[in-house]
Design an enzyme around this catalytic site. Structure first.
Site, PDB file in Angstrom:
ATOM      1  N   HIS A   5     -13.845  -1.229   6.914  1.00 44.74           N
ATOM      2  CA  HIS A   5     -12.732  -1.993   7.477  1.00 44.74           C
ATOM      3  C   HIS A   5     -13.061  -2.526   8.877  1.00 44.74           C
ATOM      4  O   HIS A   5     -13.799  -1.893   9.636  1.00 44.74           O
ATOM      5  CB  HIS A   5     -11.534  -1.042   7.561  1.00 44.74           C
ATOM      6  CG  HIS A   5     -10.225  -1.701   7.819  1.00 44.74           C
ATOM      7  ND1 HIS A   5      -9.687  -1.796   9.075  1.00 44.74           N
ATOM      8  CD2 HIS A   5      -9.340  -2.282   6.978  1.00 44.74           C
ATOM      9  CE1 HIS A   5      -8.512  -2.394   9.002  1.00 44.74           C
ATOM     10  NE2 HIS A   5      -8.272  -2.698   7.732  1.00 44.74           N
ATOM     11  N   SER A  41     -10.802  -0.311   0.638  1.00 45.05           N
ATOM     12  CA  SER A  41      -9.504  -0.989   0.652  1.00 45.05           C
ATOM     13  C   SER A  41      -9.445  -2.214  -0.247  1.00 45.05           C
ATOM     14  O   SER A  41      -8.382  -2.549  -0.752  1.00 45.05           O
ATOM     15  CB  SER A  41      -9.144  -1.378   2.083  1.00 45.05           C
ATOM     16  OG  SER A  41     -10.100  -2.271   2.609  1.00 45.05           O
ATOM     17  N   ASP A  84     -12.923   7.019   6.910  1.00 45.52           N
ATOM     18  CA  ASP A  84     -11.581   6.463   7.047  1.00 45.52           C
ATOM     19  C   ASP A  84     -10.889   6.593   5.694  1.00 45.52           C
ATOM     20  O   ASP A  84     -11.251   5.933   4.726  1.00 45.52           O
ATOM     21  CB  ASP A  84     -11.686   5.000   7.490  1.00 45.52           C
ATOM     22  CG  ASP A  84     -10.314   4.359   7.714  1.00 45.52           C
ATOM     23  OD1 ASP A  84      -9.293   5.030   7.456  1.00 45.52           O
ATOM     24  OD2 ASP A  84     -10.272   3.190   8.140  1.00 45.52           O
ATOM     25  N   HIS A 114      -6.826   4.691   2.508  1.00 47.07           N
ATOM     26  CA  HIS A 114      -6.271   4.475   1.162  1.00 47.07           C
ATOM     27  C   HIS A 114      -6.389   5.703   0.268  1.00 47.07           C
ATOM     28  O   HIS A 114      -6.042   5.645  -0.904  1.00 47.07           O
ATOM     29  CB  HIS A 114      -6.944   3.277   0.498  1.00 47.07           C
ATOM     30  CG  HIS A 114      -6.662   2.007   1.222  1.00 47.07           C
ATOM     31  ND1 HIS A 114      -5.550   1.247   0.974  1.00 47.07           N
ATOM     32  CD2 HIS A 114      -7.313   1.399   2.243  1.00 47.07           C
ATOM     33  CE1 HIS A 114      -5.538   0.211   1.792  1.00 47.07           C
ATOM     34  NE2 HIS A 114      -6.599   0.275   2.576  1.00 47.07           N
ATOM     35  N   ASN A 163       0.823  -1.215   0.000  1.00 49.81           N
ATOM     36  CA  ASN A 163       0.000   0.000   0.000  1.00 49.81           C
ATOM     37  C   ASN A 163       0.860   1.269   0.000  1.00 49.81           C
ATOM     38  O   ASN A 163       0.367   2.359   0.287  1.00 49.81           O
ATOM     39  CB  ASN A 163      -0.920   0.009   1.226  1.00 49.81           C
ATOM     40  CG  ASN A 163      -1.842  -1.192   1.239  1.00 49.81           C
ATOM     41  OD1 ASN A 163      -2.426  -1.541   0.219  1.00 49.81           O
ATOM     42  ND2 ASN A 163      -1.966  -1.836   2.385  1.00 49.81           N
ATOM     43  N   GLU A 180     -15.520   4.470   4.321  1.00 50.27           N
ATOM     44  CA  GLU A 180     -14.149   4.730   3.885  1.00 50.27           C
ATOM     45  C   GLU A 180     -14.219   5.707   2.725  1.00 50.27           C
ATOM     46  O   GLU A 180     -15.247   5.809   2.068  1.00 50.27           O
ATOM     47  CB  GLU A 180     -13.471   3.423   3.434  1.00 50.27           C
ATOM     48  CG  GLU A 180     -13.226   2.460   4.576  1.00 50.27           C
ATOM     49  CD  GLU A 180     -12.567   1.150   4.131  1.00 50.27           C
ATOM     50  OE1 GLU A 180     -11.762   1.161   3.196  1.00 50.27           O
ATOM     51  OE2 GLU A 180     -12.880   0.126   4.745  1.00 50.27           O
ATOM     52  N   LYS A 205       0.368   3.869   4.941  1.00 47.35           N
ATOM     53  CA  LYS A 205       0.180   3.433   3.557  1.00 47.35           C
ATOM     54  C   LYS A 205       0.760   4.477   2.598  1.00 47.35           C
ATOM     55  O   LYS A 205       1.951   4.471   2.358  1.00 47.35           O
ATOM     56  CB  LYS A 205      -1.296   3.131   3.327  1.00 47.35           C
ATOM     57  CG  LYS A 205      -1.665   1.847   4.071  1.00 47.35           C
ATOM     58  CD  LYS A 205      -3.122   1.563   4.208  1.00 47.35           C
ATOM     59  CE  LYS A 205      -3.289   0.283   5.030  1.00 47.35           C
ATOM     60  NZ  LYS A 205      -4.661   0.111   5.502  1.00 47.35           N
TER      61      LYS A 205
HETATM   62  C1  LIG Z   1      -4.992  -0.424   6.767  1.00 48.10           C
HETATM   63  C2  LIG Z   1      -6.265   0.172   7.196  1.00 48.10           C
HETATM   64  C3  LIG Z   1      -6.419   0.645   8.494  1.00 48.10           C
HETATM   65  C4  LIG Z   1      -5.378   0.448   9.555  1.00 48.10           C
HETATM   66  O1  LIG Z   1      -4.329   1.337   9.441  1.00 48.10           O
HETATM   67  P1  LIG Z   1      -2.932   0.938  10.141  1.00 48.10           P
HETATM   68  O2  LIG Z   1      -2.165   2.212  10.191  1.00 48.10           O
HETATM   69  O3  LIG Z   1      -2.318  -0.099   9.255  1.00 48.10           O
HETATM   70  O4  LIG Z   1      -3.260   0.401  11.481  1.00 48.10           O
HETATM   71  C5  LIG Z   1      -7.584   1.279   8.813  1.00 48.10           C
HETATM   72  N1  LIG Z   1      -8.578   1.412   7.922  1.00 48.10           N
HETATM   73  C6  LIG Z   1      -8.467   0.949   6.672  1.00 48.10           C
HETATM   74  C7  LIG Z   1      -9.588   1.139   5.725  1.00 48.10           C
HETATM   75  C8  LIG Z   1      -7.313   0.302   6.269  1.00 48.10           C
HETATM   76  O5  LIG Z   1      -7.217  -0.182   5.042  1.00 48.10           O
END
Ligand SMILES: *Cc1c(COP(=O)(O)O)cnc(C)c1O
Length: 370
Positions: A126, A173, A198, A201, A40, A169, A222
């Protein structure tokens, strides 16, 4: 005493593999080298010379670890510029950095929502958003993925005395498609609900929608190529989180070198347009070769996440194996990460991929799935 642990049967069982980075976008697994199409690190910033230089400097000056939580003695001066940068980028009043995106999601959701509240979550959010909802004790209902009418239906059923939070989101993801954030914010305003998105990504990729009732969570792990999580919100919300978010309060602060790396990476994301251009060149190249060939799940192809649905988990694993023999590391994604019958190859593209490698992968996939 026997723990009577339930063993996940094959082929669902997950195994850890030792994976060593061996170049900007290559990895070595069991002695063989692959081009990594499952990271990522969408802009290659984990390997960027300026990012590595500031991290090395912070490591030399301040050591390997923070030593305490941010509320004890771990709130290093390096946090202030990073939080200011994040708030500016998301056009919010304030920002707060957490230990990871997972910790930010569970901390924000579980401390803002309580057991008398209602949480409406997109079907595909997520796991960490759902874990936050569970910890909050609020009533949790799911709406169909990206379906505004279904969200509206649930908002209209809500009783007055409950506060309501909507979870989504920005860039999903596993499917790479985008939520209609602007329309969701309008619905939330209309129904006096708060949107928590969130952007794990979407950093550097998805446009931002500043709004006082929009709480924007994200990760520095990421697109920013480092580690850590953050939330952008009003100063009032940030102050509340510092005092109530247990996953902020009761955990050690990030290592200073990680904070320095994240700050430099976010600065580059905000200012270096060539990063975005190179990523989108690769996305367009990949799709131009595969168009019409593959069952691409999302119409919005301008995404670094390109899912190629195989249906069965076995087919996804077989395709992963066939690509590995050609030197490409592409991850097969199976239930429970994605719904039953939607197993897939999840290709992730990066600005750091060489265009000839993207081209060779797209051609190999075209032959495999045709
Ligand atoms: C990867 C991810 C997370 C977690 O983030 P980290 O910094 O890896 O703990 C949270 N939400 C989504 C949608 C993700 O893809």
């Amino acid at each position: 005493m026997s723990l009577a642990l339930h063993t996940i049967p094959e082929p669902r069982r997950r195994y850890l593999r030792s994976v060593r980075p061996s170049g900007p976008m290559s990895i070595t697994v069991d002695g063989a080298e692959y081009i990594n199409f499952s990271s990522n690190d969408y802009f290659g910033l984990s390997q960027h010379p300026e990012v590595k230089a500031v991290a090395a400097e912070a490591l030399a000056n301040y050591g390997a670890g923070a030593g305490a939580s941010r509320l004890v003695t771990g709130s290093h001066p390096l946090y202030a510029p990073l939080e200011a940068r994040l708030a500016e980028m998301k056009q919010s009043e304030a920002a707060l950095v957490f230990g990871s995106g997972y910790l930010a999601n569970i901390g924000v959701i579980s401390s803002l929502a309580g057991r008398h509240d209602l949480i409406l979550a997109d079907k595909l959010v997520h796991a960490c958003m759902l874990d936050g909802a569970t910890l909050s004790g609020a009533k949790l209902l799911r709406f169909q993925h990206n379906n505004l009418a279904d969200l509206q239906r649930l908002l209209e059923k809500r009783t007055e005395n409950k506060r309501c939070f909507v979870l989504t989101e920005t860039l999903f993801s596993m499917d790479g498609d985008r939520a209609p954030i602007q329309e969701m914010l309008a619905l939330c305003r209309q129904h006096d609900a708060v949107l928590i998105s969130d952007d794990a990504h979407g950093l550097g990729i998805v446009e931002h929608y500043p709004d006082s009732s929009h709480i924007q969570i994200g990760t520095l792990s990421k697109a920013a190529g480092a580690y850590g999580g953050y939330v952008c919100a009003s100063q009032e919300v940030v102050d509340y989180l510092v005092n109530h978010a247990r996953s902020f309060i009761f955990t050690t602060a990030l290592p200073p070198a990680t904070v320095a790396a994240a700050d430099k990476a976010v600065e580059l994301l905000a200012n270096d347009e060539s990063l975005n251009e190179r990523l989108f060149d690769n996305i367009i190249l990949f799709n131009s070769i595969l168009e019409g060939n593959l069952n691409v799940a999302n119409e919005q192809i301008m995404s670094p996440i390109q899912p190629i649905i195989t249906g069965s988990g076995g087919a996804a694993l077989a395709a992963q194996g066939a690509l590995a023999t050609q030197g490409f590391w592409v991850q097969a994604i199976r239930p429970p990460t994605v719904p039953e019958g939607t197993s897939r190859l999840r290709v992730t593209l990066s600005a750091a991929h060489r265009s000839e490698d993207v081209e060779r992968l797209a051609e190999a996939m075209g032959e495999l799935i045709a």
